[in-house]
Design an enzyme around this catalytic site. Structure first.
Site, PDB file in Angstrom:
ATOM      1  NE  ARG A  91      -2.895   2.741   2.785  1.00  0.00           N
ATOM      2  CZ  ARG A  91      -3.028   3.723   3.709  1.00  0.00           C
ATOM      3  NH1 ARG A  91      -2.609   3.279   4.759  1.00  0.00           N
ATOM      4  NH2 ARG A  91      -3.643   4.826   3.545  1.00  0.00           N
ATOM      5  CG  HIS A 180      -9.551   6.982   2.665  1.00  0.00           C
ATOM      6  ND1 HIS A 180     -10.244   8.357   3.063  1.00  0.00           N
ATOM      7  CD2 HIS A 180      -8.927   6.762   3.443  1.00  0.00           C
ATOM      8  CE1 HIS A 180      -9.525   8.705   4.361  1.00  0.00           C
ATOM      9  NE2 HIS A 180      -8.867   7.531   4.656  1.00  0.00           N
ATOM     10  CG  LEU A 209     -18.194   8.602   6.948  1.00  0.00           C
ATOM     11  CD1 LEU A 209     -19.594   8.775   7.626  1.00  0.00           C
ATOM     12  CD2 LEU A 209     -17.579   9.753   6.345  1.00  0.00           C
ATOM     13  N   GLY A 210     -13.750   7.155   8.712  1.00  0.00           N
ATOM     14  CA  GLY A 210     -12.964   6.342   9.676  1.00  0.00           C
ATOM     15  C   GLY A 210     -11.996   7.706  10.522  1.00  0.00           C
ATOM     16  N   GLY A 212      -9.453   8.835   9.639  1.00  0.00           N
ATOM     17  CA  GLY A 212      -9.352   9.813   8.505  1.00  0.00           C
ATOM     18  C   GLY A 212     -10.673   9.561   7.622  1.00  0.00           C
ATOM     19  CG  ASP A 283     -13.727   6.189  19.921  1.00  0.00           C
ATOM     20  OD1 ASP A 283     -14.803   5.935  19.452  1.00  0.00           O
ATOM     21  OD2 ASP A 283     -12.865   4.956  19.829  1.00  0.00           O
ATOM     22  N   GLY A 331     -14.634   2.589   9.806  1.00  0.00           N
ATOM     23  CA  GLY A 331     -15.059   2.495  11.257  1.00  0.00           C
ATOM     24  C   GLY A 331     -16.378   3.129  11.722  1.00  0.00           C
ATOM     25  CG  ASN A 335     -18.499  -0.305  13.618  1.00  0.00           C
ATOM     26  OD1 ASN A 335     -19.146  -1.536  13.705  1.00  0.00           O
ATOM     27  ND2 ASN A 335     -17.186  -0.215  13.196  1.00  0.00           N
ATOM     28  CD  GLU A 384      -8.388   1.057   3.229  1.00  0.00           C
ATOM     29  OE1 GLU A 384      -8.880   0.987   4.483  1.00  0.00           O
ATOM     30  OE2 GLU A 384      -7.989   2.269   2.735  1.00  0.00           O
TER      31      GLU A 384
HETATM   32  P1  AMP Z   1     -11.253   3.491  11.459  1.00  0.00           P
HETATM   33  O1  AMP Z   1     -10.118   4.537  11.049  1.00  0.00           O
HETATM   34  O2  AMP Z   1     -12.041   3.251  10.240  1.00  0.00           O
HETATM   35  O3  AMP Z   1     -10.678   2.299  12.305  1.00  0.00           O
HETATM   36  O4  AMP Z   1     -12.395   4.108  12.449  1.00  0.00           O
HETATM   37  C1  AMP Z   1     -12.070   4.375  13.591  1.00  0.00           C
HETATM   38  C2  AMP Z   1     -13.414   5.043  14.514  1.00  0.00           C
HETATM   39  O5  AMP Z   1     -14.502   4.163  14.078  1.00  0.00           O
HETATM   40  C3  AMP Z   1     -13.369   5.204  16.000  1.00  0.00           C
HETATM   41  O6  AMP Z   1     -12.923   6.516  16.390  1.00  0.00           O
HETATM   42  C4  AMP Z   1     -14.780   4.937  16.235  1.00  0.00           C
HETATM   43  O7  AMP Z   1     -15.438   6.190  16.393  1.00  0.00           O
HETATM   44  C5  AMP Z   1     -15.542   4.360  15.431  1.00  0.00           C
HETATM   45  N1  AMP Z   1     -15.504   2.846  15.582  1.00  0.00           N
HETATM   46  C6  AMP Z   1     -14.689   1.801  15.422  1.00  0.00           C
HETATM   47  N2  AMP Z   1     -15.353   0.598  15.786  1.00  0.00           N
HETATM   48  C7  AMP Z   1     -16.560   0.858  16.179  1.00  0.00           C
HETATM   49  C8  AMP Z   1     -17.428   0.070  16.789  1.00  0.00           C
HETATM   50  N3  AMP Z   1     -17.047  -1.360  17.126  1.00  0.00           N
HETATM   51  N4  AMP Z   1     -18.536   0.838  17.249  1.00  0.00           N
HETATM   52  C9  AMP Z   1     -18.567   1.835  17.119  1.00  0.00           C
HETATM   53  N5  AMP Z   1     -17.773   2.641  16.613  1.00  0.00           N
HETATM   54  C10 AMP Z   1     -16.594   2.375  16.191  1.00  0.00           C
END
Ligand code: AMP
Length: 399
Positions: A91, A180, A209-210, A212, A283, A331, A335, A384
């Site tokens: 990557r 992304h 939406l993570g 980043g 978070d 994330g 979720n 990914e």
């Molecule tokens: P990522 O960068 O895609 O791993 O996304 C991280 C963000 O996703 C975290 O700051 C959380 O707000 C949200 N997130 C990840 N896992 C969960 C989960 N199991 N339940 C609720 N929110 C989550």
């Protein structure tokens, strides 16, 4: 065919071995804090998670440990010999304007990746460490570079040019690149499959939406607009990154608060976004919990976030002259039930309607819109690594 996917950060190395026959993940893990004396690796295989403390000074040694102990070793090994691996997919964060698709790695490609370092000074050198480490450990192994930026190279110029003196684009390549791309490509392809429609016939907005976060307008399978810019700081506000704002704020912070360029950079990347407004956490789980307890700044941060994402989706109706389907992924997209609901509520004027019962789910591939909704809405978990493995397989087979 077995493909090893590597994703190197400045102090981390993520790996995944994928058997392409059924696209099964044979083993995967993450090495963290490489270069510090408390580095460790977490491996996941057969549904079990194991943490191994194994300090290493650099990526070379981390990869050596992964190969000797975690891929072929007696205790954790999953293959007899490294020769069972057919190719490695790397990557890469920034491919500039040089790479509009994944490529077989050659010495010339490595030089071109190095030329993109000014565009991603933190990320590209780390990716190069992974490539060099692999070259050392697995001589003559075919390797493929998959770029986060490549998918967006189809954007029309009016969607990637910045309103700055044109020479800055010509001389210094200052333009919107977007990131992304691997995820936007994966979920847009997947939603077309799930809908049983040709991607060529669909206008899709993908919302990655993570931590980043970026949105992408995918028209007929091609990226025509995306929210991140020259760097992954632009676009929508994120967990701790500011996203788009009045550019004068940078100079203002430096002049009035005496902040250095590095300090301002750190504020915009690490102390802003949802964390900055709420003052609680980057978070969303923490921020939602605070909102539920009546914290007004938490509510403001969430409202701001939902509003910005909805606004970007509406913008992309202009970019594509319509929207057939919205996809949530990563994330938060996969979720955070209330975030999806909050965003979709702001799009009711466009005929978006979701089923709250179906939306009440996490990490599932599901349509959450009602049958009346004018725009379909799906949750599609991103993958990914699998996308990198698929590109690698295709390039290695057709070389
Ligand atoms: P990522 O960068 O895609 O791993 O996304 C991280 C963000 O996703 C975290 O700051 C959380 O707000 C949200 N997130 C990840 N896992 C969960 C989960 N199991 N339940 C609720 N929110 C989550």
């Amino acid at each position: 065919m077995k493909i090893l996917v590597l994703n190197c950060g400045s102090s981390s190395l993520k790996y995944q071995l994928i058997d392409m026959e059924k696209e099964d993940v044979v083993t995967k893990g993450t090495y963290e804090r490489i270069g510090q004396d408390n580095s460790f690796v977490t491996i996941k295989q057969n549904g079990e998670k194991t943490r191994l403390e194994h300090p290493v000074a650099n990526h070379d040694l981390a990869l050596k440990f992964v190969m000797e102990e975690l891929l072929t070793g007696e205790k954790y090994g999953v293959i007899q010999d490294l020769n069972e691996i057919d190719a490695v997919g790397h990557r890469l964060v920034h491919g500039g304007e040089k790479f509009s698709s994944s490529v077989l790695i050659t010495d010339e490609v490595i030089e071109q990746i190095k030329e993109c370092i000014p565009l991603a000074p933190l990320h590209n050198p780390a990716c190069l460490l992974g490539i060099e480490a692999c070259k050392k450990q697995m001589k003559d192994m075919p390797m493929v570079a998959v770029f986060d930026t490549a998918f967006h190279q189809t954007m029309p110029k009016e969607n990637y040019i910045y309103p700055l003196p044109y020479e800055y684009y010509e001389k210094y390549k200052i333009r919107k690149y977007g990131f992304h791309g691997t995820s936007h490509k994966f979920v847009s392809k997947r939603v077309a499959e799930v809908m049983n429609q040709k991607i060529e016939d669909l206008k899709i907005v993908t919302c990655h939406l993570g931590q980043g976060a970026s949105l992408c307008a995918v028209d007929g399978g091609k990226s025509v607009n995306t929210s991140m810019g020259l760097t992954p700081l632009g676009g929508i506000a994120m967990c701790a990154r500011c996203g788009d704002m009045d550019p004068s704020i940078v100079g203002y912070l430096m002049d009035t608060l005496g902040k250095t360029k590095e300090e301002v950079n750190s504020i915009l990347n690490k102390e802003s976004g949802v964390l900055g407004i709420s003052g609680i956490s980057p978070d969303f789980r923490d921020v939602e919990a605070a909102k539920a307890e009546g914290n007004e700044r938490a509510a403001l941060a969430i409202d701001f976030y939902n509003h910005t994402v909805a606004e970007y989706i509406a913008r992309y109706a202009v970019s594509m002259q319509g929207i057939d389907v919205i996809v949530f992924t990563a994330g938060i997209g996969e979720n955070q039930i209330n975030i999806r609901k909050g965003i979709c509520e702001k799009l009711q004027f466009m005929g978006v309607e979701i089923d709250e019962n179906i939306n009440n789910c996490r990490g599932e591939e599901v349509e959450i819109s009602t049958s009346n909704s004018k725009i379909k809405v799906y949750v599609i978990p991103t993958d990914e690594e699998l996308m990198i493995a698929r590109d690698t397989k295709e390039i290695v087979e057709n070389r």
